[in-house]
Design a protein around this motif. Structure first.
Motif, short mmCIF file in Angstrom:
data_model
loop_
_atom_site.label_atom_id
_atom_site.label_comp_id
_atom_site.label_asym_id
_atom_site.label_seq_id
_atom_site.Cartn_x
_atom_site.Cartn_y
_atom_site.Cartn_z
N ASP A 53 28.63 43.50 41.19
CA ASP A 53 27.05 43.40 41.11
C ASP A 53 26.95 43.22 39.71
N VAL A 54 25.32 42.65 40.03
CA VAL A 54 24.97 42.59 39.03
C VAL A 54 23.48 43.27 38.19
N MET A 55 22.84 43.62 37.54
CA MET A 55 22.37 43.88 37.54
C MET A 55 21.19 43.33 36.32
N LEU A 56 20.13 43.24 36.16
CA LEU A 56 19.28 42.10 35.52
C LEU A 56 18.43 42.92 35.01
N ILE A 57 17.74 43.33 33.73
CA ILE A 57 16.63 43.93 33.09
C ILE A 57 15.49 43.43 33.59
N ASN A 58 14.50 44.72 34.03
CA ASN A 58 13.09 43.80 35.10
C ASN A 58 13.12 43.09 35.99
N ASP A 59 14.48 43.21 37.23
CA ASP A 59 14.49 42.96 38.17
C ASP A 59 15.29 44.15 38.89
N VAL A 60 14.54 44.41 40.32
CA VAL A 60 15.14 45.98 41.05
C VAL A 60 16.13 45.60 42.13
N MET A 61 16.15 43.76 41.89
CA MET A 61 17.28 43.32 42.80
C MET A 61 18.77 43.48 42.26
N CYS A 62 19.71 44.32 43.44
CA CYS A 62 20.99 43.73 42.51
C CYS A 62 21.12 42.00 42.92
N LYS A 63 22.85 41.56 42.03
CA LYS A 63 22.76 40.38 41.98
C LYS A 63 24.06 40.48 42.89
N HIS A 64 24.73 39.78 42.84
CA HIS A 64 26.29 39.65 43.06
C HIS A 64 26.85 38.46 42.51
N LYS A 65 28.14 39.31 41.95
CA LYS A 65 28.67 37.47 41.56
C LYS A 65 30.74 37.90 41.96
N CYS A 66 31.11 36.30 43.09
CA CYS A 66 32.35 36.83 43.67
C CYS A 66 33.14 36.75 42.09
N VAL A 67 34.43 37.20 41.93
CA VAL A 67 35.35 37.31 41.43
C VAL A 67 36.57 37.61 41.86
N ALA A 68 36.87 37.52 43.13
CA ALA A 68 38.23 37.61 43.59
C ALA A 68 38.03 37.09 45.09
N ALA A 69 39.43 36.67 45.58
CA ALA A 69 39.59 37.09 46.85
C ALA A 69 40.73 37.83 47.72
N ARG A 70 40.88 38.69 49.00
CA ARG A 70 41.56 39.71 48.77
C ARG A 70 42.65 38.85 50.33
N GLY A 71 43.32 39.32 50.66
CA GLY A 71 43.73 38.78 52.31
C GLY A 71 44.22 40.31 52.64
N SER A 72 44.04 40.25 54.06
CA SER A 72 44.20 41.29 54.04
C SER A 72 44.46 40.84 56.30
N GLY A 73 45.57 42.22 56.72
CA GLY A 73 45.26 41.53 58.13
C GLY A 73 45.87 42.99 59.28
N SER A 74 46.58 43.07 60.46
CA SER A 74 47.03 43.52 60.86
C SER A 74 47.54 42.94 62.16
N PHE A 75 48.87 43.53 62.88
CA PHE A 75 49.31 43.28 64.18
C PHE A 75 49.64 44.56 64.53
N GLU A 76 50.25 44.79 65.88
CA GLU A 76 50.32 45.62 66.96
C GLU A 76 51.58 44.79 67.27
N ILE A 77 52.89 45.53 66.97
CA ILE A 77 53.62 45.45 68.61
C ILE A 77 54.35 46.08 69.05
N TYR A 78 54.97 46.35 69.84
CA TYR A 78 55.67 46.68 70.65
C TYR A 78 56.80 47.58 70.05
N THR A 79 57.35 48.81 70.20
CA THR A 79 58.23 49.50 69.14
C THR A 79 59.44 49.21 70.02
N GLY A 80 60.33 48.72 68.89
CA GLY A 80 61.58 48.32 69.81
C GLY A 80 62.53 47.86 68.26
N VAL A 81 61.56 47.28 67.38
CA VAL A 81 62.27 45.95 66.80
C VAL A 81 62.63 46.74 65.18
#
Length: 161
Positions: A53-81
């Motif tokens: 979040d980026v807040m500025l004096i005399n501005d009530v709207m919060c600005k945003h700065k992208c600083v990174a990216a995060r990779g995630s996921g999921s998988f479902e498998i049949y049990t037995g491996v």
């Protein structure tokens, strides 16, 4: 005189171009050994933008700065491996060998959009069930979350006109 809108394939998606979610393949590479993930029920991977979040004096709207990216996921498998529990045990014993690579492809031969082939690098499992039983007389499966540090889209869908 009434307006008549002409519908062409340039401004609507055709039903046959919608991808069948069951078609495609996925491979996992662990310690240099690649195999098809034959036990796979589903898989997904997401890149999340990390913002501050980026807040500025005399501005009530919060600005945003992208600083990174995060990779995630999921998988479902049949049990037995055993690959996943073996990989975790190896890490506990040797303190290395936990990273793996996943390559998966979404491809429906009926679609004119082609295919998307994605490789996820330096994947790490969040957790793995070592054993389970269930009174519901059903098929045993488990969902595993994971993170990844990098990805590549090796082949991508054809763009719409």
């Amino acid at each position: 005189m009434p307006l008549v809108k002409t519908v062409t394939s340039n401004n609507v998606i055709r039903g046959r171009d919608v991808l069948n979610s069951n078609l495609g393949t996925a491979y996992i590479e662990i310690n240099g050994r690649m195999r098809r993930i034959f036990e796979l029920r589903n898989i997904s991977a997401t890149v999340e933008m990390v913002k501050e979040d980026v807040m500025l004096i005399n501005d009530v709207m919060c600005k945003h700065k992208c600083v990174a990216a995060r990779g995630s996921g999921s998988f479902e498998i049949y049990t037995g491996v055993r690959d996943y529990s073996t990989m975790i045990r190896s890490y506990i014993n040797t303190h290395h060998g936990l990273y793996f690579t996943i390559t998966f492809e979404m491809y429906d031969p009926e679609s004119t959009r082609g295919r998307r082939n994605v490789t996820l690098y330096d994947c790490l499992i969040d957790q793995h069930i070592l054993g389970m039983l269930n009174t519901e007389n059903g098929i045993l499966s488990e969902e595993m979350g994971f993170t990844f540090d990098e990805y590549n889209i090796n082949e991508d869908f054809v763009a719409y006109p």
